[in-house]
Write a protein that holds these residues in place. Structure first.
Motif, mmCIF file in Angstrom:
data_model
loop_
_atom_site.group_PDB
_atom_site.id
_atom_site.type_symbol
_atom_site.label_atom_id
_atom_site.label_comp_id
_atom_site.label_asym_id
_atom_site.label_seq_id
_atom_site.Cartn_x
_atom_site.Cartn_y
_atom_site.Cartn_z
ATOM 1 N N TYR A 125 0.793 -1.077 -0.091
ATOM 2 C CA TYR A 125 0.025 0.137 -0.002
ATOM 3 C C TYR A 125 0.873 1.166 0.003
ATOM 4 C CZ TYR A 125 -4.071 -2.648 0.998
ATOM 5 O OH TYR A 125 -5.249 -3.546 1.056
ATOM 6 N N ALA A 126 2.204 1.052 0.268
ATOM 7 C CA ALA A 126 3.004 2.227 0.303
ATOM 8 C C ALA A 126 4.465 1.523 -0.118
ATOM 9 C CB ALA A 126 3.122 2.915 1.664
ATOM 10 N N HIS A 127 5.318 2.496 -0.763
ATOM 11 C CA HIS A 127 6.556 2.031 -1.039
ATOM 12 C C HIS A 127 7.480 3.540 -1.737
ATOM 13 C CE1 HIS A 127 9.794 0.130 -3.253
ATOM 14 N NE2 HIS A 127 9.681 -1.004 -2.694
ATOM 15 N N PRO A 128 8.620 3.363 -1.479
ATOM 16 C CA PRO A 128 9.359 4.603 -2.118
ATOM 17 C C PRO A 128 9.046 4.722 -3.374
ATOM 18 C CG PRO A 128 10.713 3.686 -0.432
ATOM 19 C CD PRO A 128 9.550 2.778 -0.802
ATOM 20 N N ASP A 129 9.066 3.624 -4.115
ATOM 21 C CA ASP A 129 8.915 3.524 -5.532
ATOM 22 C C ASP A 129 7.480 3.323 -6.019
ATOM 23 O OD1 ASP A 129 8.926 3.572 -8.292
ATOM 24 O OD2 ASP A 129 10.292 1.584 -8.346
ATOM 25 N N PRO A 130 6.623 4.719 -6.214
ATOM 26 C CA PRO A 130 5.253 4.291 -6.380
ATOM 27 C C PRO A 130 4.689 3.264 -7.530
ATOM 28 C CG PRO A 130 5.634 6.627 -6.264
ATOM 29 C CD PRO A 130 7.259 5.845 -6.599
ATOM 30 N N THR A 131 5.676 3.036 -8.376
ATOM 31 C CA THR A 131 5.114 2.141 -9.321
ATOM 32 C C THR A 131 5.197 0.612 -8.957
ATOM 33 O OG1 THR A 131 7.600 1.597 -9.935
ATOM 34 C CG2 THR A 131 6.430 3.179 -11.252
ATOM 35 N N ARG A 132 5.819 0.223 -7.505
ATOM 36 C CA ARG A 132 5.590 -0.956 -6.952
ATOM 37 C C ARG A 132 4.487 -1.096 -6.027
ATOM 38 N NH1 ARG A 132 9.998 -3.810 -7.992
ATOM 39 N NH2 ARG A 132 11.810 -2.634 -8.847
ATOM 40 N N ILE A 133 3.632 -0.102 -5.635
ATOM 41 C CA ILE A 133 2.455 -0.182 -5.132
ATOM 42 C C ILE A 133 1.302 -1.040 -5.879
ATOM 43 C CG2 ILE A 133 0.563 1.096 -4.184
ATOM 44 C CD1 ILE A 133 2.372 3.332 -3.876
ATOM 45 N N GLY A 134 1.019 -1.932 -4.913
ATOM 46 C CA GLY A 134 -0.112 -2.759 -5.455
ATOM 47 C C GLY A 134 0.469 -4.137 -5.783
ATOM 48 N N GLN A 135 1.951 -4.453 -5.923
ATOM 49 C CA GLN A 135 2.441 -5.367 -5.843
ATOM 50 C C GLN A 135 2.984 -6.131 -4.646
ATOM 51 O OE1 GLN A 135 6.009 -4.764 -8.231
ATOM 52 N NE2 GLN A 135 4.929 -3.679 -10.000
ATOM 53 N N ARG A 136 3.205 -7.582 -4.813
ATOM 54 C CA ARG A 136 3.341 -8.229 -3.514
ATOM 55 C C ARG A 136 4.789 -8.165 -2.956
ATOM 56 N NH1 ARG A 136 1.470 -12.551 -0.594
ATOM 57 N NH2 ARG A 136 3.215 -14.182 0.123
ATOM 58 N N VAL A 137 5.056 -8.047 -1.935
ATOM 59 C CA VAL A 137 6.541 -7.734 -1.383
ATOM 60 C C VAL A 137 7.467 -8.936 -2.040
ATOM 61 C CG1 VAL A 137 5.922 -6.278 0.633
ATOM 62 C CG2 VAL A 137 6.183 -8.891 0.569
ATOM 63 N N SER A 138 8.833 -8.639 -2.217
ATOM 64 C CA SER A 138 9.679 -9.532 -2.324
ATOM 65 C C SER A 138 10.129 -10.489 -1.479
ATOM 66 C CB SER A 138 10.899 -9.084 -3.236
ATOM 67 O OG SER A 138 11.644 -8.032 -2.495
ATOM 68 N N THR A 139 10.072 -9.986 -0.183
ATOM 69 C CA THR A 139 10.538 -10.915 0.873
ATOM 70 C C THR A 139 9.505 -11.768 1.640
ATOM 71 O OG1 THR A 139 10.412 -9.078 2.330
ATOM 72 C CG2 THR A 139 12.561 -9.674 1.069
ATOM 73 N N ASP A 140 9.697 -12.661 2.303
ATOM 74 C CA ASP A 140 8.648 -13.656 3.102
ATOM 75 C C ASP A 140 7.919 -12.683 4.313
ATOM 76 O OD1 ASP A 140 7.037 -15.296 4.076
ATOM 77 O OD2 ASP A 140 8.763 -16.344 5.182
#
Length: 524
Positions: free
Chosen positions: A99-114
């Motif tokens: 829902y929040a990330h320094p890179d707005p393009t990655r919002i809505g994507q699943r996190v890369s870590t567990d």
């Protein structure tokens, strides 16, 4: 070709510099490690604090129930990220969708870590590699009002930033370490100079050679040398001293009181003044001892005793004293001997040869021990020879030496009996005046030897009988005498070693009576 060794000063300096540099480097690495850990712990505390703050913000929690949570959470997360100085602030739902990330393009994507540990309700702090790179991060679960985990607040900082912060501190740390190393090197140089001065700038090989030479010279001296330090411990005992003191093992390092058991030597060592040529006893050996205070740079550091064996010289000096006395007696009796010669000459002129012979026997050998007297009672040839020699010496000094009729020696009496008898007879002959009498009783048995010497001299006062056997104590005048007070001390030590006894009493002859019993080994 012999390889030239590295000088001691250079070796010491190089070794100390290496030690200083190695120690400084090790300390620097440890300090850098501690600083890195300190920076990491500080960032951990900051990230946990930020993550927990984000997870508990009512605005963030309420946004999860809105149609588009990112519209509310993203601006707030960026504001917090910039204000706290962290690398990123990421907020996800319970499925790990951002829902929040320094890179707005990655919002809505699943996190890369567990996200599992945080979604299960646990706080996670550790290093992981994500979309922004390897980072130190803290993950805190976001809970709804009923306590359900509805998302994750993840705050992190790149490892490269941690390294950059450490790099900022390194110049100051390196400066301090360099200063410490410089001080250490200067200290090593000073220590090296001090050591060189204390060793008189000698190389190890030279020191070893000096030590070997000193030991060889000390142990090669024919005089005994005993060194005692300030703590009254033996610092040096050479071979001759060990022989004179009857030592079988090197006593270096032991207390002097344990080794110098004879009071004379120990008292001499403890005396405050230097002493020259003092007669002492070491066991049954007569020694001439000298005491010198050992000093270093004017400061007393111990005592040195030198010992010379004078057992035979002592006997010779006693004989010299006897000869001097004989000379004085002969001078006093010169006129009496002239009268005897006149009588003998007159009897010869009167042709009364038998009377002349009888007169000679009466004035010449009366009261003396002869071989005929000894032959029937003394089977030990050494003892018989001693009695004959003492009888001759006593006769020359105007003293009658008589053998008690009850004497009986049918076996060898031994050297100890000869020592005791010789010294007691010498003391008795010295004690009696001209014309006096000394009587000797010697009896041997399988159990031991008994020696009794009586005289008609002045005797021994009761007050002196308890101390007359101490070294240096004598009832005779010291003028012209050498080593007075030795004979009875030797008698006492022989008796003590043999576990015997010695008694002093008033003699039937009017003087003193010395009664000595020397038991055989195993007999008490």
């Amino acid at each position: 070709m012999r390889r030239r060794s590295i000088p001691l000063g250079v070796s010491l300096l190089v070794l100390q510099v290496v030690i200083v540099l190695v120690t400084t480097c090790a300390a620097g690495l440890l300090a850098a490690k501690l600083q890195s850990d300190r920076i990491r712990e500080a960032y951990k505390d900051r990230m946990l604090s930020v993550a927990e703050s984000v997870a508990r913000l009512p605005t963030v929690v309420d946004a999860f129930s809105s149609p588009v949570p990112a519209e509310t959470i993203q601006p707030l997360a960026e504001l917090i990220r910039k204000a706290s100085g962290v690398t990123y602030v990421v907020v996800t739902d319970h499925n790990g969708v951002r829902y929040a990330h320094p890179d707005p393009t990655r919002i809505g994507q699943r996190v890369s870590t567990d996200p599992g540990p945080a979604l299960s309700g646990n706080v996670f702090v550790g290093t992981e590699t994500g979309t922004l790179g390897r980072s130190l991060r803290a993950k805190v679960p976001i809970r709804a009002g009923d306590g359900r985990v509805i998302g994750i607040a993840s705050v992190g900082i790149l490892e490269s930033r941690l390294s950059a912060d450490l790099a900022e501190d390194l110049p100051e740390l390196i400066g301090w370490l360099a200063a410490a190393a410089l001080v250490g090197v200067l200290g090593a140089a000073l220590v090296t100079q001090s050591v060189r001065r204390r060793t008189f700038r000698l190389e190890p090989a030279e020191i070893a050679q000096l030590l070997e030479t000193r030991d060889a010279m000390l142990h090669g001296i024919r005089e005994g040398v005993v060194g005692i330090d300030e703590r009254e411990r033996l610092a040096l005992v050479n071979d001759e001293a060990m022989r004179l003191l009857g030592l079988s093992e090197d006593p270096t390092g032991r207390p002097a009181a344990e080794v110098l058991e004879d009071g004379g030597l120990l008292d001499l060592a403890r005396g405050g003044d230097d002493v020259a040529d003092r007669l002492v006893l070491a066991g049954e050996r007569v020694l001439v001892a000298n005491r010198m205070t050992a000093k270093t740079q004017g400061r007393p550091v111990g005592v040195v005793l030198t010992l010379r064996d004078r057992t035979e010289l002592h006997d010779a000096l006693r004989q010299l004293d006897g000869q001097r006395t004989v000379t004085e007696v002969l001078r006093a009796q010169a006129h009496e001997f002239s009268n005897h010669l006149h009588v003998i000459g007159g009897l010869v002129e009167l042709d009364r040869r038998a009377d002349a012979v009888a007169y000679i026997e009466r004035v010449g050998g009366a009261g003396s021990i002869t071989s005929d007297i000894i032959e029937g009672v003394v089977a030990d040839p050494a003892l018989a020879a001693l009695l004959l020699a003492k009888s001759s010496t006593a006769h020359e000094r105007g003293v009658a030496l008589r053998l008690d009729p009850e004497s009986a020696v049918d076996t060898r009496a031994g050297d100890d009996a000869l020592t005791v008898l010789g010294n007691l007879v010498d003391n008795a002959v010295d004690a009696v005046p001209t014309g006096g009498t000394v009587r000797v009783l010697v009896r041997s048995s399988p159990d031991g030897v008994r020696v009794v010497v009586d005289d008609d001299g002045p005797g021994v006062a009761e007050a002196q009988r308890g101390r007359i056997f101490a070294l240096g104590v004598s009832t005779k005048a010291a003028e012209g005498a050498h080593g007075r007070g030795i004979g009875l001390a030797l008698v006492s030590r022989v008796v003590t070693r043999r576990s015997g006894r010695v008694e002093i009493s008033d003699s039937e002859l009017g003087g003193a009576s010395f009664d000595v019993w020397l038991p055989e080994a195993g007999v008490r």
